[in-house]
Design an enzyme around this catalytic site. Structure first.
Site, PDB file in Angstrom:
ATOM      1  N   LYS A  14      77.826  23.805  62.969  1.00 16.49           N
ATOM      2  CA  LYS A  14      77.566  25.240  62.797  1.00 16.49           C
ATOM      3  C   LYS A  14      78.487  26.083  63.678  1.00 16.49           C
ATOM      4  O   LYS A  14      79.080  27.054  63.213  1.00 16.49           O
ATOM      5  CB  LYS A  14      76.096  25.571  63.143  1.00 16.49           C
ATOM      6  CG  LYS A  14      75.079  24.874  62.253  1.00 16.49           C
ATOM      7  CD  LYS A  14      73.657  25.328  62.563  1.00 16.49           C
ATOM      8  CE  LYS A  14      73.106  24.867  63.903  1.00 16.49           C
ATOM      9  NZ  LYS A  14      72.757  23.437  63.972  1.00 16.49           N
ATOM     10  N   ARG A  89      65.232  28.910  62.778  1.00 18.21           N
ATOM     11  CA  ARG A  89      64.963  27.481  62.891  1.00 18.21           C
ATOM     12  C   ARG A  89      63.541  27.158  62.482  1.00 18.21           C
ATOM     13  O   ARG A  89      63.151  25.977  62.510  1.00 18.21           O
ATOM     14  CB  ARG A  89      65.163  27.041  64.351  1.00 18.21           C
ATOM     15  CG  ARG A  89      66.500  26.374  64.634  1.00 18.21           C
ATOM     16  CD  ARG A  89      66.546  26.075  66.116  1.00 18.21           C
ATOM     17  NE  ARG A  89      67.451  25.009  66.458  1.00 18.21           N
ATOM     18  CZ  ARG A  89      68.719  25.185  66.781  1.00 18.21           C
ATOM     19  NH1 ARG A  89      69.262  26.379  66.756  1.00 18.21           N
ATOM     20  NH2 ARG A  89      69.457  24.148  67.132  1.00 18.21           N
ATOM     21  N   ARG A 128      79.920  14.584  72.031  1.00 16.63           N
ATOM     22  CA  ARG A 128      79.941  15.923  72.623  1.00 16.63           C
ATOM     23  C   ARG A 128      79.314  15.904  74.020  1.00 16.63           C
ATOM     24  O   ARG A 128      79.797  16.564  74.944  1.00 16.63           O
ATOM     25  CB  ARG A 128      79.196  16.916  71.714  1.00 16.63           C
ATOM     26  CG  ARG A 128      79.299  18.358  72.202  1.00 16.63           C
ATOM     27  CD  ARG A 128      78.764  19.346  71.178  1.00 16.63           C
ATOM     28  NE  ARG A 128      77.321  19.381  71.157  1.00 16.63           N
ATOM     29  CZ  ARG A 128      76.596  20.071  70.272  1.00 16.63           C
ATOM     30  NH1 ARG A 128      77.192  20.772  69.322  1.00 16.63           N
ATOM     31  NH2 ARG A 128      75.299  20.064  70.316  1.00 16.63           N
ATOM     32  N   ARG A 134      76.915  18.656  78.002  1.00 15.55           N
ATOM     33  CA  ARG A 134      75.735  19.433  77.626  1.00 15.55           C
ATOM     34  C   ARG A 134      74.489  18.584  77.832  1.00 15.55           C
ATOM     35  O   ARG A 134      74.372  17.488  77.293  1.00 15.55           O
ATOM     36  CB  ARG A 134      75.857  19.872  76.165  1.00 15.55           C
ATOM     37  CG  ARG A 134      75.432  21.312  75.968  1.00 15.55           C
ATOM     38  CD  ARG A 134      75.629  21.743  74.549  1.00 15.55           C
ATOM     39  NE  ARG A 134      74.421  21.584  73.775  1.00 15.55           N
ATOM     40  CZ  ARG A 134      74.271  22.074  72.548  1.00 15.55           C
ATOM     41  NH1 ARG A 134      75.260  22.718  71.981  1.00 15.55           N
ATOM     42  NH2 ARG A 134      73.145  21.909  71.909  1.00 15.55           N
ATOM     43  N   ARG A 145      65.467  16.125  69.106  1.00 16.22           N
ATOM     44  CA  ARG A 145      65.947  17.317  68.390  1.00 16.22           C
ATOM     45  C   ARG A 145      66.045  17.060  66.892  1.00 16.22           C
ATOM     46  O   ARG A 145      65.753  17.949  66.090  1.00 16.22           O
ATOM     47  CB  ARG A 145      67.314  17.754  68.956  1.00 16.22           C
ATOM     48  CG  ARG A 145      67.178  18.416  70.329  1.00 16.22           C
ATOM     49  CD  ARG A 145      68.457  18.347  71.119  1.00 16.22           C
ATOM     50  NE  ARG A 145      69.558  19.037  70.478  1.00 16.22           N
ATOM     51  CZ  ARG A 145      70.836  18.756  70.703  1.00 16.22           C
ATOM     52  NH1 ARG A 145      71.169  17.773  71.535  1.00 16.22           N
ATOM     53  NH2 ARG A 145      71.765  19.448  70.097  1.00 16.22           N
TER      54      ARG A 145
HETATM   55  P1  ATP Z   1      75.050  22.698  66.515  1.00 19.04           P
HETATM   56  O1  ATP Z   1      75.593  21.462  67.150  1.00 19.04           O
HETATM   57  O2  ATP Z   1      75.059  22.578  64.987  1.00 19.04           O
HETATM   58  O3  ATP Z   1      75.747  23.922  66.974  1.00 19.04           O
HETATM   59  P2  ATP Z   1      72.612  22.386  68.152  1.00 19.04           P
HETATM   60  O4  ATP Z   1      71.214  22.150  67.632  1.00 19.04           O
HETATM   61  O5  ATP Z   1      73.247  21.263  68.857  1.00 19.04           O
HETATM   62  O6  ATP Z   1      73.508  22.860  66.920  1.00 19.04           O
HETATM   63  P3  ATP Z   1      72.141  24.939  69.507  1.00 19.04           P
HETATM   64  O7  ATP Z   1      72.041  25.729  68.260  1.00 19.04           O
HETATM   65  O8  ATP Z   1      73.171  25.301  70.465  1.00 19.04           O
HETATM   66  O9  ATP Z   1      72.537  23.439  69.268  1.00 19.04           O
HETATM   67  O10 ATP Z   1      70.674  24.940  70.189  1.00 19.04           O
HETATM   68  C1  ATP Z   1      70.388  24.255  71.380  1.00 19.04           C
HETATM   69  C2  ATP Z   1      68.902  24.354  71.752  1.00 19.04           C
HETATM   70  O11 ATP Z   1      68.532  25.742  71.968  1.00 19.04           O
HETATM   71  C3  ATP Z   1      67.915  23.884  70.681  1.00 19.04           C
HETATM   72  O12 ATP Z   1      67.702  22.491  70.704  1.00 19.04           O
HETATM   73  C4  ATP Z   1      66.649  24.693  71.041  1.00 19.04           C
HETATM   74  O13 ATP Z   1      65.954  24.135  72.110  1.00 19.04           O
HETATM   75  C5  ATP Z   1      67.214  26.024  71.502  1.00 19.04           C
HETATM   76  N1  ATP Z   1      67.303  26.989  70.375  1.00 19.04           N
HETATM   77  C6  ATP Z   1      68.446  27.481  69.838  1.00 19.04           C
HETATM   78  N2  ATP Z   1      68.169  28.317  68.819  1.00 19.04           N
HETATM   79  C7  ATP Z   1      66.813  28.359  68.710  1.00 19.04           C
HETATM   80  C8  ATP Z   1      65.908  29.021  67.841  1.00 19.04           C
HETATM   81  N3  ATP Z   1      66.336  29.812  66.845  1.00 19.04           N
HETATM   82  N4  ATP Z   1      64.582  28.832  68.026  1.00 19.04           N
HETATM   83  C9  ATP Z   1      64.141  28.053  68.999  1.00 19.04           C
HETATM   84  N5  ATP Z   1      64.925  27.390  69.845  1.00 19.04           N
HETATM   85  C10 ATP Z   1      66.253  27.523  69.715  1.00 19.04           C
HETATM   86 MG    MG Z   2      75.870  25.307  68.313  1.00 24.77          MG
END
Ligand code: ATP
Ligand code: MG
Length: 190
Positions: A14, A89, A128, A134, A145
């Site tokens: 994303k 989400r 990553r 991270r 997750r």
């Molecule tokens: P990607 O790798 O596709 O960018 P990702 O799931 O690794 O996605 P982030 O979108 O950066 O990573 O989100 C990291 C964390 O932040 C999530 O696991 C969650 O705990 C929190 N978070 C982010 N967005 C939301 C949301 N809309 N509602 C609730 N928690 C969120």
């Molecule tokens: Mg992201």
């Protein structure tokens, strides 16, 4: 106004694809993950709360997340549109987004579902974690997750299908090909 929801499991790409779309269409980017990580880095109250959830692989509560989104949205001036990355989400967040946009006489233009097989997601996120450090990109938290994604987030696929906004994107393969597929889907709704 172009309001794009970029959707997909953790590690689906994303953030990477959002950056390319922002450049091409000149729209604003809201990454809720980036917003939360900045708060954590700055040691704010919000950051402290968020860290507790993120380290457990859980979602931040909807009410908090919706308030954060509203304030970021209000900070944009003369916007040509927004790409929403990591939000919504949950169904509650999707309903809140619909309402927030309606209050501004707008709506979601398209929801792009970046689909990537689970094995590939695990591989990407572990890599990553090694490169970026991270904290939530370790095997145990990644598994949590992905479970949260399947139980709380994936139901949005049917929700957006019902809204008539859904667009499937194959998220496996060349970055450039994926970007092209995304642009095609966006150009259909512009
Ligand atoms: P990607 O790798 O596709 O960018 P990702 O799931 O690794 O996605 P982030 O979108 O950066 O990573 O989100 C990291 C964390 O932040 C999530 O696991 C969650 O705990 C929190 N978070 C982010 N967005 C939301 C949301 N809309 N509602 C609730 N928690 C969120
Ligand atoms: Mg992201």
């Amino acid at each position: 106004m172009l309001n794009i929801v970029i959707f997909g499991a953790p590690g689906s790409g994303k953030g990477t694809q959002s950056e390319r779309i922002v450049t091409k269409y000149g729209i604003n980017h809201i990454s809720t993950g980036d917003v939360l990580r900045a708060e954590i880095k700055n040691g704010t109250e919000l950051g402290k709360t968020a860290k507790g959830y993120i380290d457990q692989g859980q979602l931040i509560p909807d009410s908090l997340m919706i308030d954060i989104l509203a304030s970021v949205l209000d900070s944009f001036e003369d916007s040509k549109g927004v790409i929403f990355d990591g939000f919504p989400r949950t169904i509650a967040q999707a309903e809140a987004l619909k309402k927030m946009l309606a209050e501004r006489n707008q709506e979601v233009s398209v929801m792009l579902d970046l689909e990537v097989p689970k094995d590939e997601l695990m591989t990407r996120l572990i890599k990553r974690g090694q490169e970026s450090g991270r904290a939530d990109d370790n095997e145990e938290t990644i598994k949590k997750r992905l479970n949260v994604y399947h139980s709380q987030t994936a139901p949005l696929i049917d929700w957006y299908k019902q809204e008539g906004k859904y667009s499937h994107i194959n998220g496996l393969g060349e970055l450039e090909r994926i970007t092209e597929d995304i642009c095609q889907a966006i150009d259909k709704v512009r």
